[in-house]
Structures are given as C-alpha cells and as structure tokens.
Design an enzyme around this catalytic site. Structure first.
Site, PDB file in Angstrom:
ATOM      1  N   HIS A 262      -0.041   7.430   1.725  1.00 50.14           N
ATOM      2  CA  HIS A 262      -1.154   8.379   1.760  1.00 50.14           C
ATOM      3  C   HIS A 262      -2.050   8.266   0.539  1.00 50.14           C
ATOM      4  O   HIS A 262      -1.600   8.044  -0.590  1.00 50.14           O
ATOM      5  CB  HIS A 262      -0.620   9.811   1.893  1.00 50.14           C
ATOM      6  N   ASP A 263      -3.339   8.380   0.773  1.00 50.62           N
ATOM      7  CA  ASP A 263      -4.378   8.459  -0.270  1.00 50.62           C
ATOM      8  C   ASP A 263      -4.578   7.164  -1.050  1.00 50.62           C
ATOM      9  O   ASP A 263      -5.283   7.160  -2.058  1.00 50.62           O
ATOM     10  CB  ASP A 263      -4.092   9.604  -1.248  1.00 50.62           C
TER      11      ASP A 263
ATOM     12  N   GLY B 157       2.071   6.617  -2.846  1.00 49.49           N
ATOM     13  CA  GLY B 157       0.860   7.406  -2.670  1.00 49.49           C
ATOM     14  C   GLY B 157      -0.125   7.307  -3.822  1.00 49.49           C
ATOM     15  O   GLY B 157       0.255   7.127  -4.976  1.00 49.49           O
TER      16      GLY B 157
END
Length: 256
Positions: free
Chosen positions: A119-120, A137
């Site tokens: 994520h991200d 992440g």
C-alpha cells in the site's frame, strides 16, 4: 475480446482492443486502458485504473485491500500507467487514508513473477523488479531502479533513480541515486556504472558520479560535509545534482 469464462462487472470500464482471458475477474471500479492484455486467472479489484498496452499475466491479483490493520474500507486506489509487463502471481495493494490514498506505478516497468508492491508505494518508470522482490508500505522507487530477485525494501524507504539492489538484499535505509547495494542488511558497493553506460551517460558524467560517491562513502566526511562538496561538483556536472537533492530529502537516513 473478453473470454466467455471471464467475469467482468458491468460497471467496469474497458478500453478498445482489451483482451481478457478465461476465469479472470474484473471488479466494478476497475478501469482498463486501450490495448491492454489480461491473461487467464487474473483478479483486478478495488478502485484500480490501468493504462494502455499493459500485459498482466496469470494469477496476478491487483487492487486488493491493503495489508494494514488501520484500513477501514476507505475507497483508496491503485493506479498503473502504460506499457508495463506484470508477470505471474504479482500482488499490488491499494493505498491507505494515512498516506496519499493511492499506490502508483509508472510506465514501461518490467515486473517479474511473485513481486509484491504494498500500500501507498510510489514506483517510477522503466524499473526492473526481479522475481520475488517486495516493497513494504509507503516505499518510493525512482526511475530506472533495479531490484534483484527476492530483495526487500523496508517501509517508508526511498530508492533513488538508476540505483541497483542486489539479489536477496534487505534495504533498511534510503538508497541514493546511482548506488549499488547488496547484503542483508544492504551495504553500498559502488555505483551502477554499467547501467548508466547503457542509458547513455557520458564517461565524464559517470566519472563525476564516481567522485560524488567517494565524497559520500570514502572520505570519512559527515553527511552535511559530503552534501556540500557534492553540490559544488553538481555545478559542473548536472548529473550529480539528483544525488545532492536526494541527500536533502532523506527521511530514514542513507545506507552508508
């Protein structure tokens, strides 16, 4: 060209010339750009936008919920650019509300089997991820970076453009542009001179980058002192400037 055994939600937006193989599943909020090829047994879900002329191979799962305990179902996104090759069993997550809300991947990347992009993460263009490379992440990967097989990048770490991470390396701190690292934890081993030659860097520019590397890693200077000397060198050789800029924004400290 959608195989009759594929499951495509009527709300999905499918561009012209898209091919979707058998048993693939395309979710409601997925957008697929013109000319993209989706192999069999691929899952595209979440708020995922895929650009033009990508090739996504079997058993990849893209756009799934982030592996983050703080995630509470927010409509975060996965954005993939154009002309990327994504091989078998890759997993890319959407972003989280604690960051920009989007995981982004640029253009012309070569991403081999079993790669995980969490994520991200923000991935540039023209990168290479060898089999099993993984990003935790919020990692940032610069253009033309190469990640060796089964290498790992710690969360929030930045990887500079044209750098090289060796196979099985574990990167715990920021990796400046042009630098090659290996080992677990990763340590520097010079610059990616062969990659720079292949990309058209002149001999003069490569030699200047080598001088900057020695300032950063071989002269026993503090980080502030090294950056000051690198900035002075960048006034003569523009190719050195990204290294000076990177040192200025590093948040987790540099690999040294």
């Amino acid at each position: 060209m959608i195989h009759p055994a594929a499951i495509v939600h009527p709300g999905a937006k499918i561009g012209s010339g898209v091919e979707i193989g058998p048993y693939s599943v395309i979710g409601e909020h997925v957008e697929i750009g013109d000319g993209t090829w989706i192999g069999p047994h691929v899952v595209l879900e979440g708020h995922t936008r895929i650009g033009r002329e990508n090739r996504i191979f079997q058993f990849s799962s893209l756009g799934g919920e982030p592996q983050d305990k703080k995630y509470s179902g927010e409509p975060t996104r996965l954005e993939i650019g154009d002309r990327n090759t994504i091989r078998e069993y890759c997993t890319f997550s959407t972003g989280t509300a604690q960051d920009s809300g989007a995981t982004r991947i640029g253009n012309d990347n070569w991403i081999m089997a079993y790669v995980h992009i969490a994520h991200d993460c923000q991935v540039g263009s023209n990168t290479v991820f060898a089999n099993g490379a993984s990003l935790a992440g919020h990692a940032h990967i610069g253009d033309w970076a190469i990640l060796g097989g089964f290498s790992g990048v710690h969360q929030f770490v930045r990887v500079g453009a044209h750098s090289f991470i060796g196979a099985f390396a574990l990167l715990l701190q920021d990796l400046p542009p042009y630098v090659t690292v290996g080992g677990s934890p990763a340590v520097p081993h010079g610059i990616n001179s062969e990659g720079l030659r292949r990309r058209g860097f002149s001999s003069e520019a490569i030699n200047a980058i080598k001088r900057a590397y020695r300032m950063l890693y071989r002269k026993g200077l503090s980080l502030a002192e090294a950056r000051e000397q690198i900035i002075a060198l960048a006034a003569e050789y523009a190719e050195v400037q990204p290294l000076a800029d990177f040192i200025g924004i590093s948040g987790r400290g540099l690999v040294r």
